[in-house]
Design an enzyme around this catalytic site. Structure first.
Site, PDB file in Angstrom:
ATOM      1  N   GLY A 196       0.585  -1.194  -0.297  1.00 46.61           N
ATOM      2  CA  GLY A 196      -0.295   0.276  -0.060  1.00 46.61           C
ATOM      3  C   GLY A 196       1.011   1.446   0.374  1.00 46.61           C
ATOM      4  N   SER A 197      -0.011   2.250   0.507  1.00 47.03           N
ATOM      5  CA  SER A 197       0.764   3.613   0.532  1.00 47.03           C
ATOM      6  C   SER A 197       1.888   4.098   0.818  1.00 47.03           C
ATOM      7  CB  SER A 197      -1.041   5.129   0.409  1.00 47.03           C
ATOM      8  OG  SER A 197       0.043   6.086   0.859  1.00 47.03           O
ATOM      9  N   THR A 198       2.706   5.258   0.810  1.00 48.39           N
ATOM     10  CA  THR A 198       3.525   5.202   1.186  1.00 48.39           C
ATOM     11  C   THR A 198       3.400   6.132   2.973  1.00 48.39           C
ATOM     12  OG1 THR A 198       3.747   7.362   0.190  1.00 48.39           O
ATOM     13  CG2 THR A 198       5.597   5.435  -0.565  1.00 48.39           C
ATOM     14  N   VAL A 199       2.243   6.186   2.614  1.00 49.48           N
ATOM     15  CA  VAL A 199       1.557   7.037   4.210  1.00 49.48           C
ATOM     16  C   VAL A 199       1.584   6.301   5.277  1.00 49.48           C
ATOM     17  CG1 VAL A 199      -0.570   8.486   4.912  1.00 49.48           C
ATOM     18  CG2 VAL A 199      -0.062   8.225   3.036  1.00 49.48           C
ATOM     19  N   GLY A 200       1.640   4.715   4.953  1.00 49.67           N
ATOM     20  CA  GLY A 200       1.690   3.660   5.873  1.00 49.67           C
ATOM     21  C   GLY A 200       2.654   4.282   6.715  1.00 49.67           C
TER      22      GLY A 200
END
Length: 258
Positions: A57-61
């Protein structure tokens, strides 16, 4: 029982395992205020050792992991089969000890483990290790498969190769040749191939298994009382056998690969 992996994020902690048998995304996968998992009802990773195969998933993780830490709801450690950048970054900036290159199939929900993110090790409490051998006898492309009795202490009612424990002072090859003779009365010499050991978990026992393969022109098995029946199967028949001991098919593929 100590398992050696790779150090990702430093620190030494002990805790109870919460485990997912799949890839996981922190973005959308967890409530940062409570630590509740959104992908499995009733599970909370706050203060637990969180085990999953790998991140996705996203780098926001990475920042979601940091947010968990800010709210005091972060896991005390993370264990992966293979770390990827997002989870690695999140673990480091959130000071969460992390280890990867661990066979997560060997861990169970509720296990108490010590995670050493500095030397890359994981110690499972109340689990003992027993060294064993597993030997494939191959004649004309068919593999000898033994049927264990329902009363067997390990894998009762299961189907397996010729297997047994390594006795004290015995090498794996010596144990393999002895077990084949004891269980089948088939004489063998030097194996055609030996693989590095792999592990299989059964309850609180971790079986360390060293595999061998012997290719013979002919063989007539005579079983002792450790098995009730035998059959000669192709590799595809072994793949479809629902009673086959776990990992047998995968190991055979490697043994048969020239």
């Amino acid at each position: 029982m100590m398992i050696k992996g790779r150090a990702i994020s430093q620190g030494l902690v002990k805790g109870k395992v919460v485990k997912l048998d799949e890839a996981f995304s922190f973005l959308g996968g967890v409530d940062t205020v409570t630590g509740d998992l959104r992908v499995r009802e009733g599970s909370n990773i706050s203060g637990k050792v969180f085990v999953f195969t790998n991140g996705k998933g996203s780098t926001v993780g990475s920042f979601v992991m940091y947010d968990l830490m800010v709210h005091g709801k972060a896991p005390v450690a993370i264990i992966n089969k293979l770390a990827e950048t997002i989870v690695t970054t999140g673990a480091v900036i959130s000071s969460i000890p992390m280890v990867d290159m661990i066979d997560t199939d060997l861990l169970r929900e509720g296990d108490i483990v010590t995670v050493n993110g500095t030397d890359g090790s994981v110690c499972i409490e109340s689990v003992s290790c027993i060294r064993t051998v597993s030997s494939a006898i191959v004649v004309n492309g068919r593999i000898l498969v033994l049927h264990r009795p329902e009363t067997a202490r390990s894998f009762p009612g299961g189907h397996s190769l010729v297997a047994g424990k390594i006795e004290p002072g015995e090498s794996p090859i010596e144990a393999s040749i002895r077990e084949i003779m004891e269980e089948t009365q088939i004489p063998v010499g030097k194996p055609d191939k030996e693989m590095k050991p792999f592990f299989v978990r059964e309850g609180n026992i971790l079986w360390e298994v060293t595999p061998f393969i012997y290719r013979l022109d002919s063989a007539e098995p005579v079983l002792n009382n450790e098995n009730v029946e035998f059959e000669w199967l192709t590799i595809e028949e072994i793949k479809k056998d629902p009673k086959m001991v776990v990992k047998t098919y995968d190991v055979l593929l490697k043994l048969l690969d020239p």
